[in-house]
Design an enzyme around this catalytic site. Sequence first.
Site, short mmCIF file in Angstrom:
data_model
loop_
_atom_site.label_atom_id
_atom_site.label_comp_id
_atom_site.label_asym_id
_atom_site.label_seq_id
_atom_site.Cartn_x
_atom_site.Cartn_y
_atom_site.Cartn_z
N LYS A 22 4.85 5.91 -7.89
CA LYS A 22 3.61 5.34 -8.40
C LYS A 22 3.40 3.91 -7.94
O LYS A 22 2.31 3.52 -7.58
CB LYS A 22 3.59 5.41 -9.94
CG LYS A 22 2.28 4.94 -10.56
CD LYS A 22 1.12 5.82 -10.15
CE LYS A 22 -0.21 5.33 -10.66
NZ LYS A 22 -1.33 5.95 -9.91
N TRP A 39 15.03 4.52 -7.04
CA TRP A 39 14.30 5.19 -5.95
C TRP A 39 14.89 4.60 -4.67
O TRP A 39 14.78 3.42 -4.42
CB TRP A 39 12.81 4.89 -6.05
CG TRP A 39 11.96 5.73 -5.18
CD1 TRP A 39 11.50 6.99 -5.43
CD2 TRP A 39 11.42 5.37 -3.90
NE1 TRP A 39 10.72 7.43 -4.40
CE2 TRP A 39 10.66 6.48 -3.45
CE3 TRP A 39 11.51 4.24 -3.08
CZ2 TRP A 39 9.98 6.48 -2.23
CZ3 TRP A 39 10.84 4.25 -1.87
CH2 TRP A 39 10.09 5.36 -1.45
N GLU A 55 -10.51 8.82 1.24
CA GLU A 55 -9.85 8.97 -0.06
C GLU A 55 -9.64 10.45 -0.40
O GLU A 55 -8.58 10.84 -0.90
CB GLU A 55 -10.69 8.25 -1.14
CG GLU A 55 -10.27 8.47 -2.58
CD GLU A 55 -8.80 8.15 -2.88
OE1 GLU A 55 -8.10 7.62 -2.03
OE2 GLU A 55 -8.36 8.50 -4.00
N LYS A 92 -6.01 12.27 -1.03
CA LYS A 92 -5.72 13.02 -2.26
C LYS A 92 -5.13 14.38 -1.93
O LYS A 92 -4.12 14.80 -2.49
CB LYS A 92 -7.02 13.22 -3.03
CG LYS A 92 -7.39 12.67 -4.30
CD LYS A 92 -6.74 11.63 -5.08
CE LYS A 92 -5.70 10.74 -4.53
NZ LYS A 92 -5.93 9.33 -4.62
N HIS A 118 -15.84 12.23 20.07
CA HIS A 118 -15.05 11.38 20.97
C HIS A 118 -13.60 11.84 21.05
O HIS A 118 -12.73 11.09 21.47
CB HIS A 118 -15.17 9.92 20.54
CG HIS A 118 -16.55 9.40 20.61
ND1 HIS A 118 -17.21 9.17 21.79
CD2 HIS A 118 -17.47 9.13 19.62
CE1 HIS A 118 -18.44 8.75 21.55
NE2 HIS A 118 -18.62 8.73 20.23
N CYS A 156 11.87 1.26 -8.92
CA CYS A 156 12.98 1.55 -9.82
C CYS A 156 12.59 1.04 -11.21
O CYS A 156 11.70 0.22 -11.36
CB CYS A 156 14.23 0.82 -9.37
SG CYS A 156 14.66 1.18 -7.68
N ARG A 212 7.30 5.80 -12.60
CA ARG A 212 7.55 4.89 -11.48
C ARG A 212 8.18 5.63 -10.30
O ARG A 212 8.24 5.11 -9.20
CB ARG A 212 8.49 3.75 -11.90
CG ARG A 212 7.81 2.69 -12.72
CD ARG A 212 8.78 1.61 -13.11
NE ARG A 212 9.20 0.78 -11.99
CZ ARG A 212 8.60 -0.34 -11.63
NH1 ARG A 212 7.58 -0.76 -12.29
NH2 ARG A 212 9.03 -1.04 -10.61
N ASN A 237 16.34 -4.16 -9.49
CA ASN A 237 15.14 -3.68 -8.78
C ASN A 237 14.85 -4.66 -7.67
O ASN A 237 14.93 -5.87 -7.89
CB ASN A 237 13.91 -3.68 -9.69
CG ASN A 237 13.92 -2.54 -10.65
OD1 ASN A 237 14.82 -1.72 -10.62
ND2 ASN A 237 12.91 -2.49 -11.50
N GLY A 238 14.46 -4.16 -6.50
CA GLY A 238 14.11 -5.06 -5.41
C GLY A 238 15.01 -4.82 -4.21
O GLY A 238 15.66 -3.78 -4.11
N GLU A 260 -1.49 14.08 -0.32
CA GLU A 260 -0.35 13.65 -1.13
C GLU A 260 0.06 14.64 -2.20
O GLU A 260 1.23 14.73 -2.54
CB GLU A 260 -0.54 12.23 -1.69
CG GLU A 260 -1.63 12.06 -2.70
CD GLU A 260 -1.78 10.61 -3.16
OE1 GLU A 260 -0.83 9.83 -3.13
OE2 GLU A 260 -2.90 10.26 -3.59
C1 AGP Z 1 -2.93 6.87 -4.29
O1 AGP Z 1 -3.19 8.16 -4.65
C2 AGP Z 1 -1.60 6.56 -3.82
N1 AGP Z 1 -0.56 7.20 -4.47
C3 AGP Z 1 -1.35 5.22 -3.19
O2 AGP Z 1 -2.03 5.25 -1.98
C4 AGP Z 1 -1.74 3.92 -3.96
O3 AGP Z 1 -3.13 3.86 -4.09
C5 AGP Z 1 -1.19 2.71 -3.18
O4 AGP Z 1 0.19 2.79 -3.10
C6 AGP Z 1 -1.61 1.39 -3.79
O5 AGP Z 1 -1.10 1.23 -5.08
P1 AGP Z 1 -1.62 0.08 -6.01
O6 AGP Z 1 -3.08 0.34 -6.24
O7 AGP Z 1 -0.82 0.22 -7.26
O8 AGP Z 1 -1.41 -1.21 -5.32
#
Ligand code: AGP
Length: 609
Positions: free
Chosen positions: A604, A74, A482, A486, A505, A2, A27, A100-101, A489
């Site tokens: 984010k 959020w 990775e 990508k 396996h 948030c 965010r 926030n929190g 998501e």
């Molecule tokens: C990456 O594309 C993601 N959106 C997500 O996995 C991200 O890397 C993860 O939440 C960790 O975030 P941070 O690096 O800000 O700790």
Amino acid sequence: MCGIVGYIGDGSAKEAILTGLKNLEYRGYDSAGIAIGKKDKILLRKESGELENLIAKTQKSDFDGTIGIGHTRWATHGSPIRENAHPHLSADGRVAIVHNGIIENYIELKHMLTEEHGIIFKSETDSEVIAQLIGIYYEGDLLEAVRAAVKCVRGAYAIGVMAADVSDTIIAVRKDAPLIAGIGEGCNYLASDIPAVLGHTRDIYVIENDEIVVITKDDIKIYDEDMTRVSRDIMHVEWDAAAAEKGGYEDFMKKEIFEQPRGVKETLERRLTEGDEIWLDGIELSKEEIENIDRIYIVACGTASYAGIQGVTLFEKFAGIPSESDIASEFRYRNPLVNERTLCVCISQSGETTDTLEALREAKRKGARILSICNVVGSSVARESDDVMFTWAGPEIAVASTKAYTTQLICLYLLALYMGRAKGTLPDAEYRSVLAELKQIPDKLTEVLKTEDQIKTLAEKFYIKEQVFYIGRGMDVGTAFEASLKLKEITYINSFAIAAGELKHGTIALVRNQTLFFVLATQDKLYEKMLSNIEEIKARKAYVVSVAKEGNTRVAKVSDETIYIPNCADDVAPILAVVPMQLLAYHIAKMLKRNIDKPRNLAKSVTVE
Ligand code: AGP
């Protein structure tokens, strides 16, 4: 995830807060709201969905004043509807709060407020209990009421508070959630993150845990929990607000993919002396201290954890220290064998990821030295670590991490090489040859980015696929994970990454005619094995797109398509090989008309567990 913004001054609180909230869109949010103080009243507007919905509701000129607080929410407790959006008011409407929190004991507090004070709650949120508690305690001294209320709550919070009859003060308090105060001219600001205020000021105070801030238009006073005044240095933010804009690219993600040569160069070269010695930018790690480390735990989430997987190989190979990479959300629940001889490397772009922070705290409690790799100066991870290596990637706005990943890798190479060299276990020739390879990476990344047209053509072919597999061996396994994340998501295509040797396996049962495989085959020493894996899946009629180093023509013969990366040592190939995979995910998402910078259900920075 948030965002909080507050304003007090001579100007328009509405304008300042809405601009701030817009700057915090990265965010992630699903509703937003703003409270303005005017003539002993609090005017409130809230809307679910896009910020534009809220802006439309605040257009009338009589909705403005010189004090206000705003929020983008959020959802965690309660659905993303208008009623649950912040600010929340006390029952009598005299107090407004943004939060926030998470308030862990909100159920018992809600029960107490309902039973003992007859409060009728208007939202399903945990946050509303804060407004109601302050409302109960408020008898003319807002600061005391806030202090009394936070004594009742357990959990994490950054809270901004205003009252209808206090037109000259905003109070804020923080525990385990980011909070800053911005110093303006004839005004002051409150925000959860620096970008919110960058359009107005570059001078800020970072608020620490358990501190309470009293903000008026001419002054910002910070106190500790016992109300002792705290003196805090002003942090002058150097980075440019324009750096957080798209700079001519269609999306932040594309801009950030193309910023990698520069980000990698900065992160690497600013740490190399003329004689190619590594300078860790203020981190003191003596030979004795390194020799004392008997285990390295790398903890991180998502993309950062895949950088961590590569880190294990690097620390073991170059520094000779047994290493493990753990997902931060699992780490602290398995009673890890951490002690004073452990180095815990926390990796986080945002520096605010709750799981990573909690893993950091757990490792710290057990005596480990915490060295973090982080992209955000002043973030919680950065502040709570013993040492921080910053990735100089610049602000990463797109939810899908790209330049943060490649710069995290650079930090891991530098750290591992530094440790190996300091210990004397890494031969000079090997050290120099890896460094020479690393120094060529920025130019080679620029070359890789030139494959974009080829990748775009592949994307046109594959965007209709419902399932994709990524395989690799050695350092290509981390790249496969990775690459798969990508794609998942930002395209919402189901993708799956697996070490190639594991295929037979079980997972090979899924392979049939035209099953799409991306095969990472950049490791010379495992090249023959990868060729066998390709044969294996080709025999089952899979469609194979390989990523290989220039000159390796054998792979092209057995694959349906091949993407070449410039020739390089196996050790550094992961930094190059991931880039075509980022571009591929990007272009497939583009064809599918996805919201690339803000994919559904994602934010984010993940500041909830
Ligand atoms: C990456 O594309 C993601 N959106 C997500 O996995 C991200 O890397 C993860 O939440 C960790 O975030 P941070 O690096 O800000 O700790």
